[in-house]
Write an enzyme that holds these catalytic residues in place. Structure first.
Site, short mmCIF file in Angstrom:
data_model
loop_
_atom_site.label_atom_id
_atom_site.label_comp_id
_atom_site.label_asym_id
_atom_site.label_seq_id
_atom_site.Cartn_x
_atom_site.Cartn_y
_atom_site.Cartn_z
N TRP B 172 0.83 -1.21 0.00
CA TRP B 172 0.00 0.00 0.00
C TRP B 172 0.86 1.25 0.00
CZ3 TRP B 172 -4.05 -1.87 -1.81
CH2 TRP B 172 -4.60 -3.06 -1.35
N ASP B 173 2.00 1.19 0.68
CA ASP B 173 2.93 2.32 0.65
C ASP B 173 3.42 2.59 -0.77
OD1 ASP B 173 3.13 3.32 3.22
OD2 ASP B 173 4.71 1.94 3.81
N LEU B 174 3.84 1.52 -1.44
CA LEU B 174 4.36 1.69 -2.80
C LEU B 174 3.26 2.22 -3.72
CD1 LEU B 174 6.55 -1.54 -3.17
CD2 LEU B 174 7.35 0.79 -2.73
#
Lengths: 411, 411
Positions: B172-174
């Site tokens: 989700w960060d990426l």
């Protein structure tokens, strides 16, 4: 004098026209994102729909694909038989139609040399084409295969697992989709600045390799060898999951000293942790020490969670400012959504051909507002309108194309 | 007449200047992506570096963070004590400096009201600010917590697993990172078209909810209830992993009838599969039938893999056109990289402060070329140069700022 504007601004990509000639997740999610940001996105499907048209999950109500309907929201749908010369000509013409805000293409076409960048650039020199493929050498790959090749499957899962664990979320596909939108908009900036078109290609396998490399993980492995599985612990800091007395589960994370102190305070373990710190000679304000001693620290905290219900734990964790969350099933998310307490990024949408579905807006809020949401068009629903508007085809020409089976959708 | 251009084109974002005031993965990966596409990206760190400056993995050689060095490649580094009024003034001035190709900001600042959109817009009306936060209501969240809240942890892992399985990859960060680059470039397009700035916000929790919703999974759960775990099988089609006689593992995927026929042919199971088709009354050219009967189909194919080495299996699978891959550890990837047979998206980079590292280029190829790659600057290395170039500070002013500890880095 510029009048003061009220209400949310015009979506940022209003006026752009993008042709999407793609299927499955990465390309369609790119087109959907651009549509959500205001672009007119024309998805071109071969006659009968691409290979993803019936992809699971499908609706029990009508048999239609919930997957397809989700990933193609807000687009216009054009259906063309690309096995025919005339059909291919139409696809090329749509993709290279004139206009400063057109000539923008996202595709994942395989084995279609007639749709190459060179073929498009011969018709419109400044075309921007973003091609999503499997491998950089042209070979095929999908999310499920590239994920096995970057080593993440050996780190995922309970510590005692002896076999690789695939992710279920097609993370690389989704990441490739927003990489494609980034590529297209960067190239559009260049075209507006220099006039040049762009031949851009993104390999799913490269997205995965770069994604892992960007975290420093390959460099680490070269120094230290492979990292063992560590279950649900967060690597290099303190993050762990706990079961509460009423059999719920929570994830707590302490990346910073402040978060760590909050966790110790909430769980009443500050003194035990301080004594452990002395005993093992570790400073737990250093996240590396928290990681090294994660099993012991988690064991010290476990009884506190086991002695409390989720509601009791939630109150104590929230009050003290712990960074935490509750494990939720997808049913839990849907329950929250129906109770009106989920994030407004989720929204109910009446999808023709299916009925009400749990849909999402784009997560980018613009002046605090989520953007518009629209259902997927029926396959080929916009064929005539798009060909008339964009290429100037007459009713007679459209009728002839329908009669010969070269275009689909309603007449 | 326009001269014929040779060599790769100028990177698409050449000339843009972006200020990044962020830490950890999402914001820094957005800045890195923009730098890789040619923008001048200025990362601003508080005195001593942000909370991610020592994040694991760290290098055994020097103790420096491989994570930080990876996610901050190609940026300029400015170090400013933002606890001081003058330091904050410098950050605001850098973020709102004039120029058509400036006034672009990515941040994940929490609890810094002085760096709000309104504060920036008061200085430059058309500023574009992309803020990445935890939740849409302003609450905190990180990848490890949002992932537990969308239900994916209950689908991941071996079928007999009774506890949730977190992903290890911060997917989700990426994804939030490339969502941020998409947002920023879309807003830049709008600014060039209408003159308007943008206040854009992205919540990590929304990225996760929308990511799952976009696959149709929440809609499916509302109709059918939660889906059970199914291990490494691909949902709704045929994808399975197999062990070879020499204890290697492969993943094979058959999403299309053609891929399925290739798999049956390669494994010599076409006749058995045909007989099974008759016996159970299922058409395995339909991927839903392949999914329903996945256990039986995999069992029929398993002996073929067990009787072969990985090299033998690889040759047969490749020759027949099966979509497959081999499970690789990260060490395997590094071995391939060192042998020169990995994708050229990976590249060796001499990172000052660490030494040679396995780095990645941006996966977007531009006219068949990967873009430039550059190491991370040392913390604060560009402080003086950026403040002089962008804000016109003199040597005397810079000296005074160093003396009072308001700016860091080499004098």
């Amino acid at each position: 004098m510029t009048p003061v504007l009220h209400g949310p601004p015009t979506p940022p990509l209003t006026g752009l026209r993008v042709v999407e000639f793609a299927s499955f997740v990465a390309g369609p999610s790119a087109g959907m994102t651009l549509a959500q940001l205001g672009a007119e996105v024309i998805r071109i499907d071969p006659a009968g729909g691409a290979a993803d048209f019936h992809r699971w999950p499908v609706s029990q109500r009508t048999g239609a694909s919930l997957y397809w309907a989700s990933l193609n929201r807000g687009k216009r749908s054009v259906e063309i038989d690309v096995r025919t010369e005339r059909g291919r000509e139409l696809v090329l013409a749509l993709s290279t139609a004139p206009g400063d805000h057109a000539g923008l293409v996202v595709d994942n076409a395989v084995g279609r040399p007639w749709f190459s960048y060179d073929a498009l650039a011969a018709r419109r020199g400044d075309v921007i084409k973003v091609h999503i493929g499997g491998r950089s050498d042209g070979g095929p790959a999908v999310d499920y295969t590239v994920n096995t090749e970057v080593g993440v499957t050996d780190l995922t899962g309970p510590a005692d697992t002896r076999t690789p664990v695939n992710h279920v979320l097609p993370a690389w596909d989704l990441l490739a989709g927003t990489t494609a939108t980034t590529a297209l908009l960067a190239a559009l900036h260049r075209r507006r600045t220099t006039g040049h078109g762009s031949d851009l290609r993104i390999a799913l396998a490269d997205v995965a390799l770069a994604g892992v490399a960007n975290l420093g993980w390959f460099s680490e492995v070269r120094e230290r060898g492979d990292r063992p599985r560590h279950g649900n612990f967060v690597y290099g800091s303190f993050g762990a999951d706990f079961r509460t007395g009423d059999d719920e589960r929570v994830m707590v994370v302490a990346l910073t000293p402040r978060q760590w102190q909050a966790l110790c305070e909430a769980t009443g373990t500050a003194k035990v942790v301080a004594a452990l710190s002395d005993a093992v000679g570790a400073d737990f304000d250093d996240e590396a020490a928290r990681y090294t001693h994660r099993e012991t620290l988690a064991a010290i905290m476990r009884p506190w969670f086991a002695a409390r219900t989720i509601d009791e734990a939630a109150e104590a964790l929230t009050t003290t400012g712990v960074l935490w969350s509750r494990y939720r099933t997808m049913s839990d998310v849907v329950t929250d959504f129906e109770a009106g307490i989920a994030s407004p990024v989720l929204t109910e949408l009446d999808q023709p051909g299916i009925g009400p579905v749990v849909s999402a807006r784009n997560p980018i809020r613009d002046s605090s507002e989520y953007g518009p949401v629209a259902p997927a068009a029926a396959l080929g629903a916009d064929t005539d309108a798009v060909l008339a508007e964009t290429l100037g085809l007459t009713d007679a020409e459209l009728g002839a194309l329908h009669d010969s089976g070269i275009i689909g959708g309603p007449c």
